[in-house]
Design a protein around this motif. Structure first.
Motif, PDB file in Angstrom:
ATOM      1  N   ASP A   1       0.850  -1.191   0.000  1.00 15.26           N
ATOM      2  CA  ASP A   1       0.000   0.000   0.000  1.00 15.26           C
ATOM      3  C   ASP A   1       0.886   1.242   0.000  1.00 15.26           C
ATOM      4  O   ASP A   1       1.170   1.825   1.047  1.00 15.26           O
ATOM      5  CB  ASP A   1      -0.933   0.007   1.217  1.00 15.26           C
TER       6      ASP A   1
ATOM      7  N   THR B   1      -3.823   5.232  -2.702  1.00 18.10           N
ATOM      8  CA  THR B   1      -2.687   4.314  -2.719  1.00 18.10           C
ATOM      9  C   THR B   1      -2.437   3.819  -4.147  1.00 18.10           C
ATOM     10  O   THR B   1      -3.352   3.785  -4.988  1.00 18.10           O
ATOM     11  CB  THR B   1      -2.918   3.102  -1.799  1.00 18.10           C
TER      12      THR B   1
ATOM     13  N   LYS C   1      -6.955   0.819  -1.830  1.00 14.53           N
ATOM     14  CA  LYS C   1      -7.451   1.870  -0.957  1.00 14.53           C
ATOM     15  C   LYS C   1      -7.292   3.229  -1.629  1.00 14.53           C
ATOM     16  O   LYS C   1      -6.362   3.439  -2.421  1.00 14.53           O
ATOM     17  CB  LYS C   1      -6.683   1.860   0.363  1.00 14.53           C
ATOM     18  N   LYS C   2      -8.160   4.124  -1.343  1.00 18.39           N
ATOM     19  CA  LYS C   2      -8.100   5.447  -1.945  1.00 18.39           C
ATOM     20  C   LYS C   2      -6.798   6.144  -1.548  1.00 18.39           C
ATOM     21  O   LYS C   2      -6.416   6.157  -0.389  1.00 18.39           O
ATOM     22  CB  LYS C   2      -9.302   6.281  -1.487  1.00 18.39           C
TER      23      LYS C   2
END
Length: 402
Positions: free
Chosen positions: A74, A219, A216-217
């Protein structure tokens, strides 16, 4: 004109006399053998260098050459990459990238490939290989892709057609079990690099790829690095990175291919180098014959005051001159043949590639210089034993029956 009497006599022996036809014939064959060996070695290495260079630019120019990311996968997306990442990328500033394997399905076919999500820019490496479409159409939320010409032909699709991309790494639980994340994409462009990448790589917008892979937003998969020479990754990968960061490069996907090309080039060089070595050893047999024929002349020279070292120099000059002439002529002919190889093949009616393709040629001056020097050195070494035998001739024994 000649720096020493040894060089003068050695050159005279090289040219031979009218009565020494067989000796001259053997000497000419030795020179011709070195010429052919060096010419073949220069030509083949130039072709192999061309193939390696073509693979380097067409495959490694499009695939991510190296990616630096956090170990947990991430990697946060920021306006600018970390300073140590910028220092590693020498050709262009690092760019964010999202990548992963995907299953690609058209209306009639199904295959697997590698998906990379990028920010469309004019300096993107794939820009120079685009046949149809514009990279700027890969806008966020449009869910469009660029695919290779080979993949488009295999899937039987063209611009405007729909493709279903499925990512197994982002599978989700449903009442029917595990189902991979999937979405329909529109073919917005086609590129052609002339390599196997055309059948595997698909390019889309970074945000669309992240959405498909359920990242994920904010990343990404990592920061993409660019180099003038992709082979520098072998050295850069040895550098220590800050704790928590990891390195991956093209060798994990295409390393075996380039190792095979390098091994093939080395084996071809070895086999053709043996031809040069055999031709150099022919100099040994030619000089031994000359030494046997010239024993009485050597004995007379010694009675005139010539030293063993001067006699040694005579036959070393003769043999080394033969090898030097063959190496220089072979190098020149090899360069000329390499530069005109496609024309020669075309005139002979030989077609190695479809659609008018040509052999890639890349001449490396340093490599050619090394080949010529190696051939000269081998020729010089081949003269040592016959020259030593000549210098050890004893005048009294050689002239006993004269």
């Amino acid at each position: 004109m000649y720096p020493s009497i040894s060089a003068f006599i050695g050159w005279r022996y090289l040219r031979g006399r009218s009565g020494d036809r067989f000796s001259r014939f053997v000497s000419y064959i030795s020179t011709a053998g070195i010429t052919i060996g060096v010419m073949s070695l220069v030509t083949v290495l130039s072709v192999m260098n061309g193939f390696e260079s073509q693979l380097k630019h067409r495959i490694l120019g499009v695939l991510p050459q190296a990616v630096v990311s956090l170990t947990n996968g991430d990697t946060p997306m920021k306006s600018s990459p970390p300073s140590f990442v910028s220092e590693l990328s020498s050709a262009h500033p690092p760019q964010p990238i999202v990548r992963g394997e995907a299953v690609i399905q058209s209306a009639s076919e199904l295959t697997v490939g590698m998906m990379i999500g990028v920010e469309p820019k004019d300096n993107d490496p794939i820009q120079q290989y685009i046949m149809a479409g514009r990279l700027s159409t890969l806008t966020p939320g449009s869910y469009r892709v660029f695919i290779g010409q080979t993949l488009a032909r295999n899937l039987n699709v063209s611009i405007g057609d729909k493709l279903r991309l499925m990512v197994t790494s982002a599978s989700q639980f449903t009442p029917f079990g595990m189902i991979p994340r999937q979405r329909l994409f529109t073919v917005a462009g086609i590129y052609n690099t002339g390599s196997d990448v055309d059948g595997q790589l698909i390019v889309t917008n970074m945000q669309d790829a992240a959405s498909l892979m359920r990242l994920k937003k904010g990343t990404i998969s990592g920061w993409r690095l660019f180099f003038k020479d992709p082979f520098v990754v072998s050295e850069l990968s040895k550098q220590s990175l800050p704790e928590g960061w990891s390195w991956s490069d093209w060798r994990s996907q295409r390393g075996q291919l380039f190792q095979a090309v390098g091994m093939e080039k080395s084996m071809m060089g070895l086999m053709l180098g043996l031809i040069v070595a055999v031709a150099a050893f022919n100099i040994v047999s030619a000089l031994i014959m000359v030494v046997m024929e010239k024993q009485s002349e050597v004995a007379i020279l010694k009675t005139q005051g010539m030293t063993n070292r001067q006699v040694l120099g005579i036959f070393m000059v003769q043999g080394a001159s033969s090898g030097t002439i063959g190496a220089l002529v072979g190098g020149a002919l090899g360069i000329a043949l390499a530069l005109n190889l496609n024309t020669v093949l075309q005139s002979m009616g030989v077609s190695l590639f479809a659609l008018g393709g040509q052999l890639p040629i890349s001449i490396n001056p340093l490599q050619i210089f090394a080949v010529i020097v190696l051939a000269i050195v081998l020729s010089f070494l081949a003269t040592l034993f016959p020259a030593y035998r000549a210098s050890s001739v004893k005048p009294a024994e050689a002239l006993r029956y004269e």
